[in-house]
Design a protein around this motif. Structure first.
Motif, PDB file in Angstrom:
ATOM      1  N   PHE A  29       1.594  84.774  18.307  1.00 27.47           N
ATOM      2  CA  PHE A  29       0.782  84.384  19.460  1.00 27.47           C
ATOM      3  C   PHE A  29      -0.678  84.305  19.059  1.00 27.47           C
ATOM      4  CE2 PHE A  29       4.511  86.566  21.131  1.00 27.47           C
ATOM      5  CZ  PHE A  29       4.991  85.608  22.013  1.00 27.47           C
ATOM      6  N   SER A  30      -1.301  83.195  19.381  1.00 27.24           N
ATOM      7  CA  SER A  30      -2.716  82.989  19.117  1.00 27.24           C
ATOM      8  C   SER A  30      -3.427  82.864  20.461  1.00 27.24           C
ATOM      9  CB  SER A  30      -2.928  81.715  18.287  1.00 27.24           C
ATOM     10  OG  SER A  30      -4.304  81.459  18.102  1.00 27.24           O
ATOM     11  N   CYS A  31      -4.326  83.804  20.739  1.00 20.98           N
ATOM     12  CA  CYS A  31      -4.991  83.859  22.044  1.00 20.98           C
ATOM     13  C   CYS A  31      -6.485  83.564  21.877  1.00 20.98           C
ATOM     14  CB  CYS A  31      -4.820  85.233  22.664  1.00 20.98           C
ATOM     15  SG  CYS A  31      -3.120  85.854  22.650  1.00 20.98           S
ATOM     16  N   GLY A  32      -7.078  82.949  22.900  1.00 24.52           N
ATOM     17  CA  GLY A  32      -8.457  82.521  22.735  1.00 24.52           C
ATOM     18  C   GLY A  32      -9.387  82.787  23.901  1.00 24.52           C
ATOM     19  N   ASP A  82     -10.258  83.069  31.828  1.00 26.58           N
ATOM     20  CA  ASP A  82     -11.243  83.646  30.915  1.00 26.58           C
ATOM     21  C   ASP A  82     -10.541  84.160  29.658  1.00 26.58           C
ATOM     22  OD1 ASP A  82     -13.707  84.564  29.946  1.00 26.58           O
ATOM     23  OD2 ASP A  82     -14.334  85.287  31.926  1.00 26.58           O
ATOM     24  N   THR A  83     -11.309  84.772  28.781  1.00 27.10           N
ATOM     25  CA  THR A  83     -10.834  85.226  27.471  1.00 27.10           C
ATOM     26  C   THR A  83      -9.587  86.113  27.564  1.00 27.10           C
ATOM     27  OG1 THR A  83     -13.103  85.207  26.662  1.00 27.10           O
ATOM     28  CG2 THR A  83     -11.517  86.485  25.389  1.00 27.10           C
ATOM     29  N   ILE A  84      -8.657  85.889  26.626  1.00 32.35           N
ATOM     30  CA  ILE A  84      -7.495  86.773  26.469  1.00 32.35           C
ATOM     31  C   ILE A  84      -7.930  87.919  25.567  1.00 32.35           C
ATOM     32  CG2 ILE A  84      -5.094  86.984  25.768  1.00 32.35           C
ATOM     33  CD1 ILE A  84      -5.560  84.987  28.049  1.00 32.35           C
ATOM     34  N   ASN A  85      -7.756  89.154  26.040  1.00 32.02           N
ATOM     35  CA  ASN A  85      -8.200  90.329  25.282  1.00 32.02           C
ATOM     36  C   ASN A  85      -7.093  91.034  24.508  1.00 32.02           C
ATOM     37  OD1 ASN A  85     -10.963  90.213  26.145  1.00 32.02           O
ATOM     38  ND2 ASN A  85     -10.291  90.983  28.135  1.00 32.02           N
ATOM     39  N   ASP A  86      -5.855  90.877  24.961  1.00 34.21           N
ATOM     40  CA  ASP A  86      -4.766  91.569  24.278  1.00 34.21           C
ATOM     41  C   ASP A  86      -3.447  90.863  24.549  1.00 34.21           C
ATOM     42  OD1 ASP A  86      -3.561  93.475  22.691  1.00 34.21           O
ATOM     43  OD2 ASP A  86      -3.525  95.047  24.202  1.00 34.21           O
ATOM     44  N   VAL A  87      -2.533  90.980  23.590  1.00 36.53           N
ATOM     45  CA  VAL A  87      -1.170  90.468  23.742  1.00 36.53           C
ATOM     46  C   VAL A  87      -0.227  91.570  23.275  1.00 36.53           C
ATOM     47  CG1 VAL A  87      -1.299  89.341  21.473  1.00 36.53           C
ATOM     48  CG2 VAL A  87       0.464  88.644  23.102  1.00 36.53           C
ATOM     49  N   SER A  88       0.834  91.801  24.042  1.00 33.17           N
ATOM     50  CA  SER A  88       1.771  92.871  23.711  1.00 33.17           C
ATOM     51  C   SER A  88       3.187  92.439  24.065  1.00 33.17           C
ATOM     52  CB  SER A  88       1.414  94.152  24.475  1.00 33.17           C
ATOM     53  OG  SER A  88       2.344  95.183  24.221  1.00 33.17           O
ATOM     54  N   CYS A  89       4.164  92.885  23.251  1.00 33.82           N
ATOM     55  CA  CYS A  89       5.571  92.571  23.496  1.00 33.82           C
ATOM     56  C   CYS A  89       6.365  93.846  23.742  1.00 33.82           C
ATOM     57  CB  CYS A  89       6.182  91.834  22.307  1.00 33.82           C
ATOM     58  SG  CYS A  89       5.533  90.179  22.043  1.00 33.82           S
ATOM     59  N   SER A  90       7.408  93.736  24.539  1.00 33.11           N
ATOM     60  CA  SER A  90       8.305  94.876  24.742  1.00 33.11           C
ATOM     61  C   SER A  90       9.087  95.125  23.451  1.00 33.11           C
ATOM     62  CB  SER A  90       9.261  94.599  25.903  1.00 33.11           C
ATOM     63  OG  SER A  90      10.041  93.443  25.657  1.00 33.11           O
ATOM     64  N   LYS A  91       9.601  96.345  23.301  1.00 34.61           N
ATOM     65  CA  LYS A  91      10.304  96.714  22.067  1.00 34.61           C
ATOM     66  C   LYS A  91      11.496  95.816  21.785  1.00 34.61           C
ATOM     67  CE  LYS A  91       9.184 101.662  22.167  1.00 34.61           C
ATOM     68  NZ  LYS A  91       9.763 103.032  22.316  1.00 34.61           N
TER      69      LYS A  91
END
Length: 708
Positions: free
Chosen positions: A114-117, A141-150
């Motif tokens: 994932f590429s966030c901007g 607005d800006t994406i600050n974090d990306v997280s996936c479930s286990k």
């Protein structure tokens, strides 16, 4: 707390992760990647990427759990990059953000990067081909974090616009955005089966239920900028690191703050990881150190102190490390306290005050326990009086003292009073139901006049004898629904032995059901559930159990008869089915087919994708996922056509067809910009075209080439 071990990395440690093969990967701000033996901290290998990250509060790098892929942002944050970690060669570069890249991530199953901007966009790349497969819903607005479930089923993105996007990677569909933060959301982490923790710029933390999109709890006690977070592998503890070098710990069962200053170091904390094998919290710092802390430090000391019965010293150690309260050793201390307390109460009741205090001696130096002991001494000062009043039949005064000192209600004599009360109440009821015996009923209950909590029951017995008859009749017919309703409307019925028998029977049913479920005897369990559901107190719980069993049974039946349409649709609706053996097998089959299909999609081979995925065409929960894959296939056909400089009208026709089928998305917008640069004479305006959507796409719309 003391460090178990440490290692100097020189430069700020911006990423820590324990990989599938148990290696510890550590990345510093100059993107030097080192692999350590996580136990000895001996360097095993490493490599340099030569990218210096000056800003790393967000996740500017990531490493796949299987150790095969590595993601990073460029030094100027103009692009994100994906590398094959084995060959060290670049697989892809994302240069399509309008503005800087803000963070990157790789899902736990190593399918997508994932590429966030800053532009609020998140591109998902297929890690095998390095091509963009889909995009997540935009933010303002800006994406600050990306997280996936286990389990890799969910991805969440946190934005400066104060919202959180939840996206289901199984169905390829978004849920509604989570909105409860009053400041930009900075950090995210999944835990448990269905929970998410999010932290905003004002250091406010929220626990969410991702299925219901509801707030479960807001965490208290955060007074500093949170830099990173980690969760113990058993999902018991949440660790938050701060800019001032503190580690806060929360209990993820109660959501209470366990320790506001669990660890304090002199440098800002820049990365966190948890080693579940040894219960070590691993900390990376801005001044370039890697440090290990045992979260159960001094547990061996507790063992030795318990053998010596030095409870005071045990409590002192627990003050220093509050997580020790969660150990088996401390449970023994808690049990010892409870057992000693009960024995001391009996000694007080027998007039043996000195013996009671001797029993409690080991706990007297502990302030919290000493307060309990002193109150006990004070309360039992009137106990002899209570006993005499009870023995002399002065029940109103005896009950008054018991209400004033609730500890008396644990005594044998109070229980004898209650047994006598129930017998008298029952006897009075028998008289009240007989003609011309009301006076005798009143005479039996006369000693209880003036006892506030008995008055209502007395009035009910004397006036509602017919209701008791209905209650007994209902029980005789095993009409527990009516019996439960009568109890709810007439609490005095709880005072009779029939009610106790009814509750014991319900509890027995419940235990039998649990045993049958454990043994896999679902049909027998369901029969008993229908009976238990007639008890009002168990109705809601039975409905949940019944629904879960029915779902599993329906799922197993579908799998057994080869009805994969129903099976996959149920797995999409009830995620817990994926944890069953049958569910895991089906999910693995889908994942494997998806990887094969993506290989064909990457080169625009529609027939290849179709041949792999045709068996899923009738499964409604897979339609959006299928649409996403075919859309990507057609984008690759269009990219190839542009690269090969095919006829402008042919490509324009392909763009029209794409938009008609899938609508206007990021991929087609980006491709259209490339097309306009190459074919400057085009008059095509995609805003004027008739638009479809992913949600409206169906397999019947598949064509071999989007250009036709």
């Amino acid at each position: 707390m003391k460090t178990v071990k440490s290692q100097s990395i020189v430069h700020p440690v911006i990423f820590i992760k324990i990989l599938k093969d148990k290696r510890l990967v550590v990345i510093d701000s100059k993107t030097t990647v080192r692999f350590y033996d996580k136990d000895s901290l001996k360097v095993q290998s490493g490599f340099k990427v030569n990218i210096e990250h000056k800003y790393y509060k967000n996740n500017v790098v990531d490493y796949s759990y299987d150790g095969n892929y590595f993601a990073t942002m460029s030094a100027d944050a103009k692009e994100s990059r994906l590398y094959n970690a084995q060959t060290k060669k670049a697989i892809a570069r994302v240069t399509r953000h309008q503005g800087e890249v803000s963070c990157v991530g790789i899902d736990p199953l190593s399918r997508y990067m994932f590429s966030c901007g800053e532009d609020g966009k998140t591109f998902a790349l297929d890690v095998k081909s390095g091509k963009i497969v889909f995009t997540l819903p935009h933010h303002a607005d800006t994406i600050n974090d990306v997280s996936c479930s286990k389990n890799g089923n969910w991805v969440a993105i946190a934005s400066y616009d104060r919202k959180i996007t939840l996206f289901n990677l199984v169905t390829m569909t978004p849920k509604e955005k989570l909105k409860a933060h009053s400041a930009p959301v900075m950090k995210l982490k999944f835990f448990g089966r269905n929970k998410l923790v999010s932290i905003d710029k004002n250091s406010k933390a929220i626990i969410w239920n991702i299925y219901s999109s509801k707030v479960i709890q807001r965490l208290e006690g955060i007074h500093d900028d949170v830099t990173q977070l980690a969760i113990s592998s058993d999902d018991k503890f949440l660790f938050l690191s701060t800019k001032l070098g503190y580690i806060l710990v929360y209990d993820l069962n109660t959501y209470e703050l366990i320790a506001p200053r669990f660890i304090k170091i002199t440098s800002p904390i820049t990365s966190l990881a948890f080693d579940d094998e040894h219960n070590h919290l691993i900390i990376g710092t801005q001044d370039g150190f890697l440090m290990y802390y045992d979260i159960f430090e001094k547990v061996d000391t507790l063992k030795n102190l318990l053998m010596k019965q030095d409870i005071d010293a045990i409590e002192e150690e627990v003050k220093k490390n509050p997580i020790l309260r969660y150990t088996d050793i401390y449970s023994l201390v808690s049990n010892l306290w409870e057992n000693t307390l009960q024995k001391a109460k009996k000694a007080f009741q027998n007039g043996k005050k000195e013996q009671a205090l001797l029993m409690l001696k080991n706990f007297m130096k502990i302030p919290s326990k000493n307060r309990v002991i002193q109150k006990l001494v004070s309360d039992y000062a009137e106990y002899d009086k209570f006993v005499q009043l009870a023995k002399n039949g002065k029940l109103a005064l005896a009950y008054s003292l018991a209400n004033q000192y609730p500890v008396y209600k644990e005594s044998k004599i109070y229980k004898l009073l209650e047994d006598r009360w129930k017998k008298d109440l029952f006897q009075a009821l028998k008289y009240a139901l007989q003609p011309n015996q009301m006076e005798r009923a009143k005479e039996v209950l006369a000693p209880y006049r003036g006892i506030s909590n008995k008055t209502t029951f007395i009035q009910d017995v004397l006036t509602k004898g017919a209701i008791y008859k209905r209650f007994r009749t209902a029980l005789g017919k095993k009409d527990f629904k009516l019996a439960s309703a009568l109890v709810q409307q007439n609490p005095f019925l709880k005072e009779f032995p029939e009610y106790d028998s009814m509750i014991k029977y319900a509890d027995t049913l419940y235990m039998k059901i649990q045993k049958l479920i454990y043994e896999g005897e679902n049909i027998a369990a369901m029969k008993l559930m229908h009976l238990l559901s007639t008890f009002t107190d168990f109705k809601d719980e039975v409905e949940l159990m019944l629904k879960e069993i029915q779902n599993k049974q329906k799922f197993y039946d579908a799998v057994e008869r080869g009805d994969y349409q129903t099976a996959y649709n149920m797995m999409a609706e009830y995620e817990e089915l994926q944890e069953t053996k049958a569910g895991e097998k089906l999910q693995n089959e889908w994942d494997a087919d998806l990887i094969k299909a993506n290989n064909f999609a990457a080169v625009g081979d529609v027939n290849g994708v179709k041949n792999i995925l045709h068996k899923y065409f009738d499964i409604s929960s897979k339609i959006t996922a299928l649409a996403t894959i075919f859309a990507w296939t057609y984008i690759n056909q269009l990219e190839t056509a542009i690269r090969e400089k095919r006829d402008r009208k042919e490509i324009e026709n392909g763009i029209k067809n794409y938009i008609l089928n899938f609508g206007v998305d990021d991929q087609i917008e980006i491709l259209f910009e490339i097309f306009k640069k190459r074919y400057k004479d085009t008059k095509l305006d995609i805003e004027q075209l008739k638009k479809g959507s992913l949600s409206m796409w169906r397999p019947s719309m598949i064509v071999k080439s989007i250009l036709d």
